[in-house]
Design a protein around this motif. Structure first.
Motif, PDB file in Angstrom:
ATOM      1  N   PHE B 105     -24.055  37.762  26.707  1.00 34.15           N
ATOM      2  CA  PHE B 105     -23.112  38.341  25.777  1.00 34.15           C
ATOM      3  C   PHE B 105     -23.778  38.378  24.394  1.00 34.15           C
ATOM      4  CE2 PHE B 105     -19.796  37.107  29.005  1.00 34.15           C
ATOM      5  CZ  PHE B 105     -18.926  38.277  28.874  1.00 34.15           C
ATOM      6  N   ASP B 106     -24.282  39.328  23.946  1.00 34.50           N
ATOM      7  CA  ASP B 106     -25.133  39.705  22.589  1.00 34.50           C
ATOM      8  C   ASP B 106     -24.419  39.053  21.535  1.00 34.50           C
ATOM      9  OD1 ASP B 106     -27.146  40.629  24.092  1.00 34.50           O
ATOM     10  OD2 ASP B 106     -27.149  42.610  23.696  1.00 34.50           O
ATOM     11  N   PHE B 107     -23.183  39.419  21.404  1.00 37.66           N
ATOM     12  CA  PHE B 107     -22.513  39.298  20.167  1.00 37.66           C
ATOM     13  C   PHE B 107     -21.870  37.479  19.924  1.00 37.66           C
ATOM     14  CE2 PHE B 107     -20.725  41.951  23.063  1.00 37.66           C
ATOM     15  CZ  PHE B 107     -19.603  41.333  23.892  1.00 37.66           C
ATOM     16  N   PHE B 108     -22.258  36.853  21.192  1.00 32.23           N
ATOM     17  CA  PHE B 108     -22.026  35.480  21.119  1.00 32.23           C
ATOM     18  C   PHE B 108     -23.137  34.682  20.919  1.00 32.23           C
ATOM     19  CE2 PHE B 108     -18.071  36.904  23.438  1.00 32.23           C
ATOM     20  CZ  PHE B 108     -17.205  36.738  22.220  1.00 32.23           C
ATOM     21  N   THR B 109     -22.749  33.378  20.548  1.00 34.34           N
ATOM     22  CA  THR B 109     -24.156  32.576  20.506  1.00 34.34           C
ATOM     23  C   THR B 109     -24.734  32.204  21.757  1.00 34.34           C
ATOM     24  OG1 THR B 109     -22.715  30.620  20.330  1.00 34.34           O
ATOM     25  CG2 THR B 109     -23.103  31.531  18.378  1.00 34.34           C
ATOM     26  N   GLY B 111     -24.961  28.786  22.679  1.00 32.08           N
ATOM     27  CA  GLY B 111     -24.126  27.802  23.028  1.00 32.08           C
ATOM     28  C   GLY B 111     -22.957  28.380  23.762  1.00 32.08           C
ATOM     29  N   TYR B 112     -22.372  29.345  23.198  1.00 32.56           N
ATOM     30  CA  TYR B 112     -21.125  30.027  23.715  1.00 32.56           C
ATOM     31  C   TYR B 112     -21.391  30.452  24.948  1.00 32.56           C
ATOM     32  CZ  TYR B 112     -17.139  32.858  24.343  1.00 32.56           C
ATOM     33  OH  TYR B 112     -15.952  33.708  25.033  1.00 32.56           O
ATOM     34  N   LEU B 116     -19.506  29.309  28.278  1.00 35.75           N
ATOM     35  CA  LEU B 116     -18.591  30.199  29.275  1.00 35.75           C
ATOM     36  C   LEU B 116     -18.945  30.160  30.692  1.00 35.75           C
ATOM     37  CD1 LEU B 116     -16.459  32.467  29.381  1.00 35.75           C
ATOM     38  CD2 LEU B 116     -18.727  34.091  29.378  1.00 35.75           C
ATOM     39  N   PHE B 117     -20.348  30.027  31.111  1.00 36.34           N
ATOM     40  CA  PHE B 117     -20.690  30.022  32.527  1.00 36.34           C
ATOM     41  C   PHE B 117     -20.325  28.532  32.998  1.00 36.34           C
ATOM     42  CE2 PHE B 117     -22.387  34.145  33.851  1.00 36.34           C
ATOM     43  CZ  PHE B 117     -22.096  34.785  32.701  1.00 36.34           C
ATOM     44  N   ALA B 118     -20.654  27.764  32.029  1.00 31.10           N
ATOM     45  CA  ALA B 118     -20.468  26.232  32.746  1.00 31.10           C
ATOM     46  C   ALA B 118     -18.834  26.172  32.979  1.00 31.10           C
ATOM     47  CB  ALA B 118     -20.975  25.357  31.613  1.00 31.10           C
ATOM     48  N   ARG B 119     -17.999  26.818  32.113  1.00 34.04           N
ATOM     49  CA  ARG B 119     -16.556  26.545  32.429  1.00 34.04           C
ATOM     50  C   ARG B 119     -16.271  27.286  33.774  1.00 34.04           C
ATOM     51  NH1 ARG B 119     -15.535  27.775  26.750  1.00 34.04           N
ATOM     52  NH2 ARG B 119     -14.702  25.735  25.893  1.00 34.04           N
ATOM     53  N   LEU B 120     -16.887  28.485  33.899  1.00 36.95           N
ATOM     54  CA  LEU B 120     -16.666  29.306  35.200  1.00 36.95           C
ATOM     55  C   LEU B 120     -17.238  28.416  36.516  1.00 36.95           C
ATOM     56  CD1 LEU B 120     -17.332  32.907  34.162  1.00 36.95           C
ATOM     57  CD2 LEU B 120     -15.210  31.868  34.578  1.00 36.95           C
ATOM     58  N   PHE B 121     -18.598  27.664  36.287  1.00 38.55           N
ATOM     59  CA  PHE B 121     -18.972  26.900  37.411  1.00 38.55           C
ATOM     60  C   PHE B 121     -18.284  25.518  37.260  1.00 38.55           C
ATOM     61  CE2 PHE B 121     -22.641  29.938  37.458  1.00 38.55           C
ATOM     62  CZ  PHE B 121     -22.605  29.962  38.700  1.00 38.55           C
ATOM     63  N   GLN B 122     -17.383  25.232  36.284  1.00 40.99           N
ATOM     64  CA  GLN B 122     -16.823  24.102  36.451  1.00 40.99           C
ATOM     65  C   GLN B 122     -17.710  22.851  36.357  1.00 40.99           C
ATOM     66  OE1 GLN B 122     -14.032  24.078  39.556  1.00 40.99           O
ATOM     67  NE2 GLN B 122     -12.671  25.423  38.462  1.00 40.99           N
ATOM     68  N   LEU B 138     -32.322  24.029  21.668  1.00 46.03           N
ATOM     69  CA  LEU B 138     -31.490  23.296  20.849  1.00 46.03           C
ATOM     70  C   LEU B 138     -31.361  24.135  19.284  1.00 46.03           C
ATOM     71  CD1 LEU B 138     -32.424  19.756  21.939  1.00 46.03           C
ATOM     72  CD2 LEU B 138     -29.895  21.000  22.097  1.00 46.03           C
ATOM     73  N   ALA B 139     -32.645  24.542  19.102  1.00 47.02           N
ATOM     74  CA  ALA B 139     -32.616  24.910  17.453  1.00 47.02           C
ATOM     75  C   ALA B 139     -31.983  26.333  17.453  1.00 47.02           C
ATOM     76  CB  ALA B 139     -34.245  25.178  17.219  1.00 47.02           C
ATOM     77  N   PHE B 140     -31.588  26.922  18.898  1.00 36.94           N
ATOM     78  CA  PHE B 140     -30.974  28.361  18.800  1.00 36.94           C
ATOM     79  C   PHE B 140     -29.763  28.334  19.227  1.00 36.94           C
ATOM     80  CE2 PHE B 140     -35.745  28.587  19.551  1.00 36.94           C
ATOM     81  CZ  PHE B 140     -36.089  29.443  18.467  1.00 36.94           C
ATOM     82  N   ARG B 141     -29.035  27.261  19.554  1.00 37.14           N
ATOM     83  CA  ARG B 141     -27.789  27.092  20.035  1.00 37.14           C
ATOM     84  C   ARG B 141     -26.633  27.851  19.361  1.00 37.14           C
ATOM     85  NH1 ARG B 141     -26.125  21.363  21.021  1.00 37.14           N
ATOM     86  NH2 ARG B 141     -24.571  22.080  21.939  1.00 37.14           N
ATOM     87  N   ASN B 142     -26.838  27.736  18.023  1.00 38.30           N
ATOM     88  CA  ASN B 142     -25.804  28.470  17.145  1.00 38.30           C
ATOM     89  C   ASN B 142     -26.272  29.966  16.785  1.00 38.30           C
ATOM     90  OD1 ASN B 142     -23.921  26.458  17.300  1.00 38.30           O
ATOM     91  ND2 ASN B 142     -24.955  25.183  15.862  1.00 38.30           N
TER      92      ASN B 142
END
Lengths: 343, 245
Positions: B105-109, B111-112, B116-122, B138-142
């Motif tokens: 998702f290009d328009f999200f960070t 981290g986001y 998102l995928f961590a949530r879907l994979f629980q 880590l430096a690019f998470r935001n």
């Protein structure tokens, strides 16, 4: 420099062919042409309106004879009673209903759907002309006009705006968003998670429904419009947003990229909007419009907002919209399962 | 650039008894305008590092996309750990696919995207921290994904694939469009994943680059498998000469 401009212009034209934008340029004039063909032509049917007369009503013989003999202006349809006449008026089987006024007043009461409409104006003008021809003056054959649908112009145009918002979200926003997720392969990435296809589709459906609800709510808050029968209105905005969001999702699955989705969206948007919204102004359009799912939605919303009709009277329209929504949702699901145009 | 040990974020499988992890039976995919993939039978053992090579249009990406569930085969079946690929929900945790173009998702960070995928994979968010650290993100998470270079996007994409720690990893042209240093880094990553016991299949149209990398080479030509063997055999074979020289 000029050569480069020409090269780039040709390239841009090629792109517009490739992403199908050019079809809009061809489609819109074509659609306007078809709509104009369907709109009643002057000098033909528009000048012949259907006037309902009540069988048991003792109309003045001079008026009765004049109306019946003016067969180039009016088609006379007899109805058993006032209630049935008003029902036929709502169903657009007649354009106006003539009643005798209470308390022995002179003249007749013309019952119409909307007071501020071209059709009402035409009936009044027709009667004036008829009276001038018969009696030489045009003062009192129609002494009063009673509209069935109350509310000012703002309230009367509200159903058109509601329809426009619902179709805008469904046919312009939703297909483009779905096509974007397909085009960027984001949907395929999501399908590599334990997410089910039906979950993704339902989320998209909710998105469309929420957007439509927000848009309609915002419209009401801004304008302070009356919602008529609130339960029926809520039920119809709900089923309408379900129907058109599903339809929009299905359209999104027919497109490989955003540009195609925008084009297809407009191609579906206009034919769903205009015939329904203009059906009040044209007998021909009112015969074509019922074939579109936008029409029962528009007519139901109009009845609720303007006549305060309840949900039971509109049950068949509700079921129809629900069925169309269910069908398009299922078709979108099948296309998603087949990974249709996702590569 | 060397990444922090990515093996730390994957489950080390070495030492287990090997078994046939992927099985293809008459897998076929045809397109309207080209051949796609002719009926193919293939067996892949756990822990293999397979290079799929061939010219453009040979069927490499088609094969990987079929394994990833991106494409539906016309005929044939695929089994992963004995589970039919048709049972998508049962195999999504077994196969991770890194496409040629990162599909984020290009328009999200960054981290986001991972959340998102961590949530879907629980998967617990702690896993995201491990991935960000392991892939020097880590430096690019935001940072929004759209502002990242192709190499960084590819790292986010690989990191996202490793969230669920799948035992099989598929990479479609992992070095396409990235610079020399990042190419070396990707190959180093593949080696590390392989050492940790992952089964890896990746595509390349530059066989010289993967000479010392793969344990097995499969050559596709016009949708057909024309070679399947060790790198040593391949580089001595006529196939290599015919196709690339």
């Amino acid at each position: 420099m000029i050569k480069n401009i020409i090269i780039l212009t040709l390239n841009d034209l090629a792109i517009s062919f490739k992403n199908k934008s050019i079809f809009l340029i061809l489609f819109i004039p074509f659609f306007v042409y078809v709509s104009l063909m369907l709109v009643d032509e002057a000098g033909v049917d528009i000048q012949k309106t259907r006037i309902g007369l009540i069988q048991s009503e003792p109309y003045a013989p001079v008026i009765l004879d004049a109306v019946q003999s003016a067969d180039t202006l009016f088609t006379v349809l007899w109805v058993p009673n006032e209630e049935e006449g008003k029902k036929q008026l709502k169903e657009k089987k007649i354009d106006g209903l003539l009643l005798r006024p209470e308390k022995e007043k002179p003249g007749l009461v013309l019952v119409v759907l909307k007071k501020e409409s071209v059709l009402s104006l035409f009936i009044v003008e027709g009667f004036s002309a008829l009276q001038r021809a018969v009696e030489g003056h045009d003062m009192n054959w129609i002494s009063d006009i009673q509209p069935l649908q109350e509310g000012g112009i703002q309230q009367q145009t509200l159903p058109t705006w509601v329809l426009m918002l619902a179709l805008l979200v469904s046919f312009i926003i939703m297909p483009a968003q779905i096509a974007e997720e397909k085009e960027k392969k984001i949907l395929l990435a999501l399908l590599q998670t334990p997410m089910r296809e039906i979950e993704w589709l339902t989320a998209k459906l909710f998105l469309g429904m929420i957007l439509i609800f927000i848009a309609v709510l915002f419209l009401h808050l801004m304008g302070g419009f009356d919602v008529g029968n609130a339960l029926a209105y809520f039920a119809f905005i709900g089923v309408g947003s379900f129907c058109f969001s599903s339809y929009g999702i299905f359209l999104g699955f027919l497109c490989r990229n955003q540009a195609s989705a925008r084009t297809l969206g407009v191609i579906f948007y206009l034919p769903h909007l205009l015939p329904s919204a203009l059906s009040d102004f044209s007998q021909k359009l009112s015969t074509v419009a019922p074939f579109l799912p936008s029409y029962p939605f528009f007519e139901s919303v109009k009845s609720i907002l303007l006549d305060h009709t309840g949900i039971t009277a509109l049950f068949s329209a509700w079921i129809y919209l629900f069925f169309v929504g269910l069908l398009t949702f299922f078709m979108a699901y099948r296309l998603m399962k087949k990974r249709w145009l996702m590569q | 650039m060397t990444l922090t040990n990515p093996v730390k974020v994957i489950t080390v499988l070495s030492g287990k008894e090997k078994f046939m992890q992927i099985k293809l039976q008459q897998l076929t995919k045809t397109y309207k305008e080209k051949r796609g993939l002719l009926p193919m039978d293939l067996e892949v053992e756990e822990g293999e590092l397979i290079a799929l090579i061939g010219h453009n249009g040979a069927g490499k990406s088609t094969l990987l996309k079929l394994l990833a569930g991106w494409l539906i085969p016309d005929k044939g079946q695929v089994f992963v750990d004995g589970v039919n690929l048709k049972n998508r929900l049962a195999v999504v945790r077994k196969i991770g696919f890194v496409p040629e173009t990162p599909n984020l998702f290009d328009f999200f960070t960054v981290g986001y995207n991972l959340r998102l995928f961590a949530r879907l994979f629980q998967i617990p968010f702690q896993r995201i921290e491990e991935i960000l650290k392991a892939f020097n993100l880590l430096a690019f998470r935001n940072n929004k994904v759209q502002v990242l270079s192709k190499g960084l996007k590819q790292r986010v994409s690989i990191g996202r694939t490793l969230l669920a720690d799948p035992p099989v990893l598929l990479f479609d042209e992992p070095t396409s469009g990235i610079d020399f240093d990042m190419t070396k880094e990707i190959y180093r990553l593949l080696t590390e994943f392989h050492r940790a016991g992952k089964t890896i299949i990746f595509t390349s149209h530059r066989p010289e680059e993967i000479k010392t990398l793969a344990t097995r080479i499969i050559v596709l030509h016009q949708g057909d498998m024309v070679f399947d063997g060790s790198p040593q055999t391949y580089f001595q074979s006529e196939i290599h000469e015919k196709l690339y020289q």
